[in-house]
Design a protein around this motif. Structure first.
Motif, PDB file in Angstrom:
ATOM      1  N   MET A   1       0.471  -1.307   0.017  1.00 18.72           N
ATOM      2  CA  MET A   1      -0.171  -0.345   0.223  1.00 18.72           C
ATOM      3  C   MET A   1       0.953   1.153   0.468  1.00 18.72           C
ATOM      4  SD  MET A   1      -2.765  -0.859   2.519  1.00 18.72           S
ATOM      5  CE  MET A   1      -2.964   0.208   3.128  1.00 18.72           C
TER       6      MET A   1
ATOM      7  N   SER B   1      -4.001   5.400  -5.459  1.00 15.33           N
ATOM      8  CA  SER B   1      -4.788   5.170  -4.436  1.00 15.33           C
ATOM      9  C   SER B   1      -5.850   5.417  -3.634  1.00 15.33           C
ATOM     10  CB  SER B   1      -3.370   5.623  -3.361  1.00 15.33           C
ATOM     11  OG  SER B   1      -1.956   4.562  -3.905  1.00 15.33           O
TER      12      SER B   1
ATOM     13  N   VAL C   1      -6.000  -2.386  -4.037  1.00 14.40           N
ATOM     14  CA  VAL C   1      -5.068  -2.445  -3.854  1.00 14.40           C
ATOM     15  C   VAL C   1      -4.425  -4.400  -4.625  1.00 14.40           C
ATOM     16  CG1 VAL C   1      -3.865  -1.763  -1.404  1.00 14.40           C
ATOM     17  CG2 VAL C   1      -5.339  -3.973  -1.585  1.00 14.40           C
TER      18      VAL C   1
ATOM     19  N   ARG D   1      -9.084   1.234   1.493  1.00 11.63           N
ATOM     20  CA  ARG D   1      -7.170   1.079   2.799  1.00 11.63           C
ATOM     21  C   ARG D   1      -7.825   1.158   3.626  1.00 11.63           C
ATOM     22  NH1 ARG D   1      -5.733   1.645  -2.715  1.00 11.63           N
ATOM     23  NH2 ARG D   1      -3.830   1.351  -3.260  1.00 11.63           N
TER      24      ARG D   1
END
Length: 244
Positions: free
Chosen positions: A21, A32, A37, A161
């Protein structure tokens, strides 16, 4: 053996996914914020190979966590172990098979992710704080699962995330709680105490569990050891002076 299995899960599940990440922040042509991911596997970049290894490492760590929790007290952590096996299979398959195929995530077995903290909350008996934190993580996991499959998330990279930090961080939290329980149980063996002692674990007086081999501590209600119990019913006590 149990301590080793739980100590590795203090950091490995979260660290295994945090590394790609962080490296993804410098990947050209990748966002991102809007990309998940697993999409790193499709890039022509060194992080793509790392993203094939990281989920496998994470899944194996969760598998070892499930074994460690089960060995702490097999009769107690059955559902925590079984649901953790399903989650481990989800991550391992996500590393072996590239995103875009049904085998990536093993046909949606990731739906078991919220069940692990929920089962742990139901089975552990480690106090109200552990219960609430585990249930909160279960709710957050379920909310993210719905958001992911509904397609209503414009920032699906960012939300994934954040969910990874919460979900993988919970394994660190659960491992720490189990290790602390084992340490307290070990201290009670080396320093014997009374059955009902004022040492709190999760609130209130506690006593050592005698049914399990791990010596977990369960909250109990009872009379403080310094207080004298009341006389049994039907039995009167008299003061000799009052009869004079």
């Amino acid at each position: 053996m149990r301590q080793l299995l739980l100590r590795q899960s203090l950091f490995l599940p979260l660290a295994a996914l945090l590394l790609p990440m962080l490296l993804a922040l410098g990947a050209p042509g990748y966002s991102s914020l809007t990309q998940q991911v697993s999409e790193l596997q499709l890039l022509d970049h060194p992080v793509a190979d790392l993203m094939r290894v990281a989920p496998v490492v994470c899944g194996m760590s969760i598998l070892l966590f499930s074994l460690g929790a089960w060995l702490v007290e097999p009769s107690r952590f059955v559902f925590t172990a079984v649901t953790s096996w399903a989650v481990a299979a989800n991550f391992i398959s996500a590393g072996i098979f590239v995103t875009g195929t049904p085998l990536h995530g093993l046909y949606g077995v990731g739906f078991f992710i919220p069940l692990v903290p929920a089962c742990f909350a139901a089975e552990s008996g480690l106090g109200r704080g552990v219960l609430r934190i585990s249930l909160a993580v279960a709710v957050v996991s379920m909310a993210y699962t719905w958001l992911n499959f509904s397609g209503c998330d414009p920032m699906r990279g960012l939300s994934q995330r954040l969910a990874i930090v919460v979900i993988m961080g919970w394994y660190s939290f659960a491992s720490y709680q189990l290790l602390k329980t084992m340490r307290l149980a070990g201290e009670s063996v080396t320093n014997p105490v009374s059955d009902a002692e004022p040492r709190a674990f999760g609130g209130g007086h506690t006593q050592r569990a005698r049914s399990g081999h791990a010596g977990l501590w369960r909250p109990i209600s009872g009379v403080h050891p310094t207080l004298k119990p009341a006389p049994p019913p039907g039995r009167m006590t008299f003061n000799s002076r009052s009869c004079a």
